[in-house]
Write a protein that holds these residues in place. Structure first.
Motif, PDB file in Angstrom:
ATOM      1  N   GLU A 289       0.829  -1.208   0.000  1.00  0.00           N
ATOM      2  CA  GLU A 289       0.000   0.000   0.000  1.00  0.00           C
ATOM      3  C   GLU A 289       0.863   1.258   0.000  1.00  0.00           C
ATOM      4  N   PHE A 290       0.342   2.311  -0.633  1.00  0.00           N
ATOM      5  CA  PHE A 290       0.949   3.627  -0.570  1.00  0.00           C
ATOM      6  C   PHE A 290       0.384   4.362   0.651  1.00  0.00           C
TER       7      PHE A 290
ATOM      8  N   HIS B 176     -11.523   2.740  -2.540  1.00  0.00           N
ATOM      9  CA  HIS B 176     -10.367   1.869  -2.289  1.00  0.00           C
ATOM     10  C   HIS B 176      -9.420   2.451  -1.237  1.00  0.00           C
ATOM     11  N   THR B 177      -9.689   3.672  -0.790  1.00  0.00           N
ATOM     12  CA  THR B 177      -8.794   4.367   0.141  1.00  0.00           C
ATOM     13  C   THR B 177      -9.264   4.160   1.576  1.00  0.00           C
ATOM     14  N   THR B 178      -8.311   3.869   2.466  1.00  0.00           N
ATOM     15  CA  THR B 178      -8.638   3.602   3.870  1.00  0.00           C
ATOM     16  C   THR B 178      -7.988   4.639   4.772  1.00  0.00           C
ATOM     17  N   ALA B 179      -8.776   5.220   5.669  1.00  0.00           N
ATOM     18  CA  ALA B 179      -8.247   6.198   6.622  1.00  0.00           C
ATOM     19  C   ALA B 179      -7.575   5.482   7.790  1.00  0.00           C
ATOM     20  N   LEU B 180      -6.417   6.007   8.194  1.00  0.00           N
ATOM     21  CA  LEU B 180      -5.712   5.441   9.331  1.00  0.00           C
ATOM     22  C   LEU B 180      -5.954   6.270  10.589  1.00  0.00           C
ATOM     23  N   GLY B 181      -5.982   7.604  10.454  1.00  0.00           N
ATOM     24  CA  GLY B 181      -6.204   8.484  11.601  1.00  0.00           C
ATOM     25  C   GLY B 181      -6.240   9.929  11.154  1.00  0.00           C
ATOM     26  N   SER B 182      -6.780  10.799  11.998  1.00  0.00           N
ATOM     27  CA  SER B 182      -6.922  12.213  11.649  1.00  0.00           C
ATOM     28  C   SER B 182      -6.515  13.112  12.806  1.00  0.00           C
ATOM     29  N   LYS B 183      -6.166  14.364  12.459  1.00  0.00           N
ATOM     30  CA  LYS B 183      -5.914  15.405  13.447  1.00  0.00           C
ATOM     31  C   LYS B 183      -6.248  16.734  12.800  1.00  0.00           C
ATOM     32  N   ALA B 184      -6.252  17.804  13.575  1.00  0.00           N
ATOM     33  CA  ALA B 184      -6.574  19.124  13.035  1.00  0.00           C
ATOM     34  C   ALA B 184      -5.863  20.211  13.827  1.00  0.00           C
ATOM     35  N   ASP B 185      -5.557  21.326  13.144  1.00  0.00           N
ATOM     36  CA  ASP B 185      -4.965  22.511  13.774  1.00  0.00           C
ATOM     37  C   ASP B 185      -5.839  23.720  13.480  1.00  0.00           C
TER      38      ASP B 185
ATOM     39  N   LYS C 144      -1.427  -0.715  -3.694  1.00  0.00           N
ATOM     40  CA  LYS C 144      -0.420  -0.500  -4.734  1.00  0.00           C
ATOM     41  C   LYS C 144      -0.961  -0.815  -6.131  1.00  0.00           C
ATOM     42  N   ALA C 145      -1.975  -1.683  -6.189  1.00  0.00           N
ATOM     43  CA  ALA C 145      -2.559  -2.063  -7.476  1.00  0.00           C
ATOM     44  C   ALA C 145      -3.139  -0.862  -8.218  1.00  0.00           C
ATOM     45  N   HIS C 146      -3.409   0.234  -7.494  1.00  0.00           N
ATOM     46  CA  HIS C 146      -3.990   1.433  -8.121  1.00  0.00           C
ATOM     47  C   HIS C 146      -2.913   2.426  -8.561  1.00  0.00           C
ATOM     48  N   GLY C 147      -1.648   2.050  -8.423  1.00  0.00           N
ATOM     49  CA  GLY C 147      -0.560   2.930  -8.836  1.00  0.00           C
ATOM     50  C   GLY C 147      -0.646   3.297 -10.308  1.00  0.00           C
ATOM     51  N   GLY C 148      -0.421   4.572 -10.606  1.00  0.00           N
ATOM     52  CA  GLY C 148      -0.495   5.052 -11.972  1.00  0.00           C
ATOM     53  C   GLY C 148      -1.861   5.562 -12.372  1.00  0.00           C
ATOM     54  N   TYR C 149      -2.888   5.233 -11.575  1.00  0.00           N
ATOM     55  CA  TYR C 149      -4.233   5.725 -11.845  1.00  0.00           C
ATOM     56  C   TYR C 149      -4.460   7.055 -11.112  1.00  0.00           C
ATOM     57  N   THR C 150      -5.576   7.700 -11.429  1.00  0.00           N
ATOM     58  CA  THR C 150      -5.881   8.986 -10.797  1.00  0.00           C
ATOM     59  C   THR C 150      -6.425   8.783  -9.386  1.00  0.00           C
ATOM     60  N   GLY C 151      -5.782   9.430  -8.430  1.00  0.00           N
ATOM     61  CA  GLY C 151      -6.295   9.483  -7.077  1.00  0.00           C
ATOM     62  C   GLY C 151      -7.108  10.753  -6.925  1.00  0.00           C
ATOM     63  N   SER C 152      -8.114  10.724  -6.067  1.00  0.00           N
ATOM     64  CA  SER C 152      -8.988  11.889  -5.960  1.00  0.00           C
ATOM     65  C   SER C 152      -9.608  11.973  -4.577  1.00  0.00           C
TER      66      SER C 152
ATOM     67  N   SER D 181      -9.687  17.501  -5.546  1.00  0.00           N
ATOM     68  CA  SER D 181      -8.238  17.410  -5.667  1.00  0.00           C
ATOM     69  C   SER D 181      -7.855  16.094  -6.338  1.00  0.00           C
ATOM     70  N   ASN D 182      -7.082  16.174  -7.430  1.00  0.00           N
ATOM     71  CA  ASN D 182      -6.652  14.981  -8.168  1.00  0.00           C
ATOM     72  C   ASN D 182      -5.132  14.878  -8.203  1.00  0.00           C
ATOM     73  N   PHE D 183      -4.634  13.649  -8.240  1.00  0.00           N
ATOM     74  CA  PHE D 183      -3.191  13.399  -8.338  1.00  0.00           C
ATOM     75  C   PHE D 183      -2.997  12.020  -8.929  1.00  0.00           C
ATOM     76  N   THR D 184      -1.769  11.686  -9.278  1.00  0.00           N
ATOM     77  CA  THR D 184      -1.464  10.357  -9.806  1.00  0.00           C
ATOM     78  C   THR D 184      -0.951   9.481  -8.673  1.00  0.00           C
ATOM     79  N   ILE D 185      -1.640   8.402  -8.400  1.00  0.00           N
ATOM     80  CA  ILE D 185      -1.269   7.504  -7.303  1.00  0.00           C
ATOM     81  C   ILE D 185       0.099   6.879  -7.566  1.00  0.00           C
ATOM     82  N   GLY D 186       0.961   6.949  -6.565  1.00  0.00           N
ATOM     83  CA  GLY D 186       2.290   6.373  -6.689  1.00  0.00           C
ATOM     84  C   GLY D 186       3.322   7.306  -7.268  1.00  0.00           C
ATOM     85  N   GLN D 187       2.891   8.537  -7.642  1.00  0.00           N
ATOM     86  CA  GLN D 187       3.830   9.542  -8.161  1.00  0.00           C
ATOM     87  C   GLN D 187       3.722  10.792  -7.313  1.00  0.00           C
ATOM     88  N   TRP D 188       4.791  11.563  -7.289  1.00  0.00           N
ATOM     89  CA  TRP D 188       4.779  12.785  -6.480  1.00  0.00           C
ATOM     90  C   TRP D 188       5.117  14.034  -7.297  1.00  0.00           C
ATOM     91  N   ASP D 189       5.572  13.862  -8.540  1.00  0.00           N
ATOM     92  CA  ASP D 189       5.902  15.046  -9.356  1.00  0.00           C
ATOM     93  C   ASP D 189       5.257  14.954 -10.729  1.00  0.00           C
TER      94      ASP D 189
END
Length: 318
Positions: A177-178, A207-216, A266-274, A310-318
């Motif tokens: 998992e990422f 397919h996304t699972t939350a582990l924990g949250s906080k706020a400021d 990890k199977a979703h790597g390369g796809y659009t995360g949102s 908000s959209n991004f590519t799963i498994g990539q950062w740039d």
């Protein structure tokens, strides 16, 4: 005797294969943690920077000098302008969390007004004046001594802004998992009409699972020192996202951030995360109710409602 020797050979081969498999698995689990180069920040500080762009979490981030913080945030992908806009608490949190900033495509914000009857009005440049009249009429109905309000002349003061960001934290120990940190931020650059309980939320994919949250939450008077506030509640009872509740303060500037750490297979790597983002500014003592679906947030209440995606590519950062 010949048969016994053959059986013994098979057992040895099987044990060797099992042993080699265990070593291979262990090496794979450790490989990511070992794949780094020492990064010299200054003569007193060297940190690990991994090949995927991440900087290791730094536990003593609070004791770092301002220059060291800037250098580390820069290595994590934050521009000087972005770092300057962070509070001291936010800098410490991000550096303690480690990782690398992910490039994000944020949709245009949609601004809606929900009147006292619950009717939804999407605000556009063409109908802005008309919606303001509805809002002002509602304001006259509910204004009273029990509310903390400001006489700002125009309801459409443009003091609210909202944005989002993501930090990539690497992979889980088994590599399946990422790890990401989702963040929804809001700010008021002037005193809002009502300082009641507002809601901040983000909703993610199934397919996304939350582990924990906080706020400021932070606030200050004009040109004064920033003070720590707090969210009154963080609700993660809905599996597809997080909702934070914050009681605003009748003061010049205030802003806050809702953080949720998530896992994506990890199977979703390369796809659009949102993930979707929302801020609900209540005009009554009854806060907005928010229902979270897959990358969707449905509001019920009265007041201003801001949303974006908000959209991004799963498994990539740039």
């Amino acid at each position: 005797m010949k048969n016994k020797t053959g059986l013994f050979s098979l057992v040895v081969v099987g044990l060797l294969a099992l042993s080699q498999g265990s070593v291979s698995v262990a090496s794979a689990a450790e490989m990511e943690a070992m794949d780094y180069t020492p990064l010299k920040i200054d003569s007193n500080l060297t940190v690990k920077k991994f090949s995927d762009g991440r900087v290791e979490p730094i536990e003593n981030a609070k004791s770092l000098t301002e220059k060291q913080q800037y250098e580390i945030l820069s290595e994590m992908g934050y521009s000087k302008k972005e770092s300057d806009e962070l509070s001291e608490a936010e800098k410490v949190y991000l550096i303690t969390e480690g990782g690398v900033k992910v490039n994000l495509a944020q949709s245009e914000m949609v601004h809606k007004y929900f009147d006292l009857s619950g009717k939804e009005h999407i605000i556009t440049p063409e109908n802005e004046a008309e919606i303001n009249k509805i809002r002002e009429a509602d304001f006259v109905k509910i204004k009273g001594d029990k509310f903390s309000t400001s006489a700002m002349g125009s309801v459409n003061d443009g003091t609210f802004s909202g944005t989002s960001s993501i930090q990539y934290l690497g992979k889980t120990a088994n590599g399946n998992e990422f790890k990401y940190s989702y963040r929804t931020q809001f700010s008021w650059s002037n005193i809002p009409w009502f300082t009641l309980t507002d809601k901040v939320a983000h909703a993610f994919q199934s397919h996304t699972t939350a582990l924990g949250s906080k706020a400021d939450f932070f606030y200050r008077s004009a040109n004064g020192n920033w003070h720590d506030g707090e969210f009154s509640n963080i609700d993660q009872s809905q599996t597809l996202g997080t909702i934070g509740s914050v009681r605003l303060i009748p003061i010049k500037e205030q802003y806050g951030t809702l953080y949720t750490e998530v896992r994506i297979p990890k199977a979703h790597g390369g796809y659009t995360g949102s993930f979707s983002n929302a801020y609900a500014h209540s005009f009554t003592e009854f806060p907005f109710s928010l229902s979270l679906g897959s990358v969707s947030i449905t509001p019920t209440g009265a007041g201003d409602y801001y949303s974006w995606r908000s959209n991004f590519t799963i498994g990539q950062w740039d």
